[in-house]
Scaffold this active site. Structure first.
Site, PDB file in Angstrom:
ATOM      1  N   ASP A   1     -21.085 -29.083  59.325  1.00  0.00           N
ATOM      2  CA  ASP A   1     -20.410 -28.294  58.305  1.00  0.00           C
ATOM      3  C   ASP A   1     -21.493 -27.917  57.288  1.00  0.00           C
ATOM      4  O   ASP A   1     -22.590 -28.489  57.275  1.00  0.00           O
ATOM      5  CB  ASP A   1     -19.252 -29.056  57.647  1.00  0.00           C
ATOM      6  CG  ASP A   1     -18.303 -28.083  56.928  1.00  0.00           C
ATOM      7  OD1 ASP A   1     -18.700 -26.939  56.664  1.00  0.00           O
ATOM      8  OD2 ASP A   1     -17.165 -28.485  56.611  1.00  0.00           O
TER       9      ASP A   1
HETATM   10  C1  BGC Z   1     -16.098 -25.456  55.150  1.00  0.00           C
HETATM   11  C2  BGC Z   1     -16.088 -24.911  56.561  1.00  0.00           C
HETATM   12  C3  BGC Z   1     -16.689 -23.537  56.580  1.00  0.00           C
HETATM   13  C4  BGC Z   1     -18.084 -23.596  55.981  1.00  0.00           C
HETATM   14  C5  BGC Z   1     -18.764 -22.255  55.939  1.00  0.00           C
HETATM   15  C6  BGC Z   1     -17.461 -25.367  54.495  1.00  0.00           C
HETATM   16  O1  BGC Z   1     -17.384 -25.685  53.146  1.00  0.00           O
HETATM   17  O2  BGC Z   1     -15.682 -26.807  55.162  1.00  0.00           O
HETATM   18  O3  BGC Z   1     -14.794 -24.886  57.079  1.00  0.00           O
HETATM   19  O4  BGC Z   1     -16.719 -23.045  57.888  1.00  0.00           O
HETATM   20  O5  BGC Z   1     -18.002 -24.088  54.648  1.00  0.00           O
HETATM   21  O6  BGC Z   1     -18.167 -21.443  54.991  1.00  0.00           O
END
Ligand code: BGC
Length: 791
Positions: A234
């Protein structure tokens, strides 16, 4: 073996260590590194999940900056409520086409975390409280997206069930619960849709960060389930890059300006990270890049057609909670539409999934267009769409409009600031303003229909008063027209709840420890989440899992349960015995009345959605395989079936069981005894037994380390100075000058809860890990004195 994988291996054999290290981290916020001279293209990954969020100029992962226009389909909460994998696959394929049209190679979704508690800030982005539903829906979306040659991404793996301190909090969960509730959806999706990528979560699971969790990233995901794609982090979730590579984390996202390169190089030089381990990660990165670049698919689409699909999906996920017969509405007389959401709809959640829609239908316009001259439609806003607040003058207008109308439709729900990525809801109530508006309408007109727009369950203490309640959830950009379709009967209310609506959050066992401690969350309720709790404890939900009424009536007949191999085949005939066409969801639950391991009263193991014209029938056949009867046996670390009596329950919700059969399962083996929480929240002794170890003590604040948060810094005088500086930097990096209240709240949570290593990763190389370690050492030296001074 895939041809692209073989080629990737050949390319890797020609790379230097530095080139390899470069490839296993992203280039920037949304793209991977290229090695042109070796034929490795850079690819783009963007959010997701219910629309393409390709950012145009400035980038961020919190949904702050603008993105290209794209169809905003209903978020997962609404798609999940359709219980219709075929429809979700269609949505997926539309998402694939739009991704392709925007040169997006991987769409970051679906999210399929279990809704452990209805107050989870990101629940709108997830499908269900049940792993079977979550897994099936996620698989459908993945199949659709990937049918267009675009990679999908299962996220957030795993046990990320709250937003509160999501980037470092430790989910303490026993092995059985982890496997049966929190991993099963991922397993189903991996096995049934072959996703090209998986995203690890931020949190820790039983003391270990998801990004370095070999059990999860390799042993389960690859060895047990057969995943053969790429695992990415993530955004800024990396806690230790070298360990992560060993554990099976292939790609660090986004690029952190080389923050971890020296560490990886050093670990490799010392033999702590072997060449084989590094090569594996690099091969998977190259394989993905080649795979998505060469895959077939189409980027042709008609935005109007996608809008119509979004409209169909929204109606199919709309749940008719109660109805005294007022719905579908007559197109005559006068209709009062009340609630600012009728003009400014709530149709998607806030955060990284925020889509810039191609158009937005409002309910008021859609209703007016649909009824034409046949009925008069009056409107009163009732409350402020942004804050949810009302005032006497607005309430007077509501009463006036409602009194004069033949029928009243109140749109209520949750304003955007109530639910978002980044923070959980402190309670499940509607804004007081919305409650007051509903009461004002009901006080003067019994023929009041309440339509709710919200991304997760709300407490509805007045539920027996309105003539009908419709849970429209977050319907995406066509939410307004879809709601008009359903209320007028042009579409059938196709949804069934994929989550229980509790009478009160305080009823729930998970409530005791949900989002309370920044360092640790204890899953003391074990398997007793959602209907598994309500139905076992005999504490009714306001609206149960699986519930949803229709405008017609469905009968079930001829249930038969036949043995077939190591499993059973369930057949039942569904008849539309009512006056209108409609859809029904046949739900099959398995009940194990006696087992050495504790079991919930029933568990969903099969479902089918049928669409039937009046007077017609369909014979539904569902397979229950061995797994449908199994428990995760902690001692033997395998799925086991305890032979004996089981009941097969067929119904229209978890509490509306229409037919049952008792069967004697003869296959299987002894299951090891396993006790759960006798009173649904484990006491210390029970929790110890469930965990098979001592209950870990939640970490304290001091001494500081890389995983300490900015909030931790605020605990000491020296830390406060550093935290202040970090905050200033963050404000410089993200322009929040025009941000709304939700974005500001999310930004605030993200900066307060950020672990220090994340601050370094996001600093574009300004704060190196070595620099961070020095800073931490200094803070620790001064902190004990500062600590004393503070108290
Ligand atoms: C989120 C993800 C997301 C990523 C990119 C993170 O903060 O948890 O779900 O895909 O950011 O935006």
């Amino acid at each position: 073996m895939r041809a692209t994988y073989e080629r990737a291996e050949q390319i890797v054999s020609r790379l230097t260590t530095d080139e390899k290290i470069r490839l296993v981290s992203g280039k920037d916020a949304w793209t991977t590194e290229a090695l042109d001279e070796h034929g490795v293209p850079s690819i783009m990954l963007t959010d997701g999940p219910h629309g393409v969020r390709k950012q145009t100029a400035s980038t961020d992962h919190l949904g702050i900056n603008e993105s290209v226009p794209a169809t905003c389909f209903p978020p997962a909460v609404t798609l999940g409520s359709t219980w219709d994998p075929a429809l979700i696959e269609e949505v997926g394929s539309a998402l694939g086409r739009e991704s392709r049209a925007n040169d997006v190679s991987v769409l970051l979704g679906p999210g399929l975390n279990i809704k452990r508690h209805p107050a989870g800030g990101r629940n709108f982005e997830y499908f269900s409280e049940d792993p079977f539903v979550s897994g099936k829906m996620a698989a459908a979306l993945v199949r659709g997206i990937q049918s267009q040659g675009v990679g999908a991404c299962l996220k957030h793996y795993a046990a990320n069930n709250q937003e509160f301190f999501r980037m470092s909090c430790d989910s303490v969960v026993d092995d059985r619960t982890l496997n049966e509730l929190y991993l099963t959806g991922f397993e189903i999706a991996v096995k049934e849709s072959d996703p090209w990528t998986v995203m690890c979560s931020y949190n820790k699971i039983n003391g270990e960060h998801a990004d370095i969790n070999r059990d999860l990233l390799t042993d389960k995901l690859r060895d047990d389930w057969g995943f053969d794609g790429l695992v990415m982090s993530d955004w800024f979730a990396v806690s230790d890059r070298a360990l992560g590579i060993c554990a099976g984390l292939d790609l660090e996202m986004p690029g952190s300006g080389g923050t971890w390169d020296a560490q990886v190089k050093d670990a490799h030089a010392k033999g702590l990270l072997t060449t084989a381990e590094l090569d594996l990660a690099v091969t998977r990165v190259i394989d993905l890049a080649l795979r998505v670049s060469e895959a077939d698919g189409t980027s042709q689409f008609d935005p109007a057609t996608h809008h119509e699909l979004a409209r169909r999906a929204a109606a199919a996920g709309t749940v008719l909670l109660t109805n005294d017969g007022i719905l579908p509405l007559e197109r005559t007389g006068s209709i009062a539409v009340i609630g600012a959401f009728a003009k400014k709809p709530r149709y998607q959640g806030a955060g990284s999934s925020l889509v810039n829609p191609t158009q937005v239908d409002t309910f008021l316009s859609a209703l007016r267009a649909a009824v034409g001259d046949a009925a008069v439609v009056h409107y009163a806003p009732g409350y402020d769409a942004t804050t949810g607040e009302t005032e006497e003058a607005l309430l007077d207008e509501v009463r006036d409009a409602a009194r004069k109308a033949d029928v009243v439709i109140v749109l209520a729900g949750l304003p955007q600031s109530y639910e978002s990525e980044g923070f959980d809801r402190p309670h499940l109530r509607l804004p007081d303003g919305h409650t007051a508006v509903i009461a004002a309408a009901l006080d003067v007109n019994d023929r009041t229909v309440v339509a709710l727009q919200n991304g997760s369950p709300v407490e509805l203490p007045w539920a027996d008063r309105p003539a009908a309640i419709v849970e429209a959830y977050l319907g995406g950009q066509a939410s307004g027209s879809a709601l008009a379709d359903v209320l007028l009967g042009d579409a059938t209310p196709g949804g069934r709840l994929a989550e229980s609506f509790p009478i009160s959050a305080a009823d729930l066992p998970a409530d005791r420890d949900f989002a309370r401690h920044p360092k640790q969350v204890e899953y003391r309720e074990g398997l007793f989440v959602g209907y598994r709790y309500h139905d076992t404890a005999g504490i009714p939900a306001r609206f149960p899992f699986g519930h949803g009424l229709t405008y017609t009536a469905f009968d079930y007949s001829g249930l038969s349960v036949r043995k077939s191999g190591e499993g059973y085949t369930v057949t039942v005939t569904v008849t539309n015995a009512g006056p209108r066409a409609g859809s029904d969801v046949v739900q099959v639950y398995v009940r194990d009345p006696e087992c050495a391991a504790y079991r919930p009263a029933k568990e969903l193991k099969g479902f089918a959605k049928v669409h039937l014209e009046p007077g017609t029938s369909e014979k539904v056949t569902l397979k229950l395989d061995r797994r449908a009867f199994s428990v995760w046996d902690v001692r033997s670390q395998e799925w086991r079936v305890e032979p004996g009596t089981f009941e097969i329950l067929v119904g229209a919700s978890s509490t509306d069981i229409r037919a049952r059969r008792t069967i004697k399962v003869e296959f299987g083996e002894a299951v090891s005894p396993a006790h759960g929480p006798a009173a649904f929240v484990a006491n210390d002794n029970e929790f110890r037994l469930m965990l098979g170890r001592e209950i870990p003590e939640a970490q304290g604040t001091l001494p500081y380390h890389r995983d300490s948060t900015v909030a931790d810094l605020k605990e000491t005088a020296a830390g406060r100075v550093v935290a202040g500086m970090m905050l200033q930097q963050a404000k410089k990096a993200f322009d929040t000058s025009e941000a709304d209240a939700t974005t500001l709240a999310m930004f605030d949570a993200a900066t307060r809860e950020a672990p220090l290593r994340m601050v370094a990763m996001g600093s574009s190389g300004k704060l190196t890990l070595a620099g961070l370690d020095r800073l931490i050492r200094t803070l620790n030296l001064t902190s004990s004195k500062a600590w004393r001074a503070r108290s």
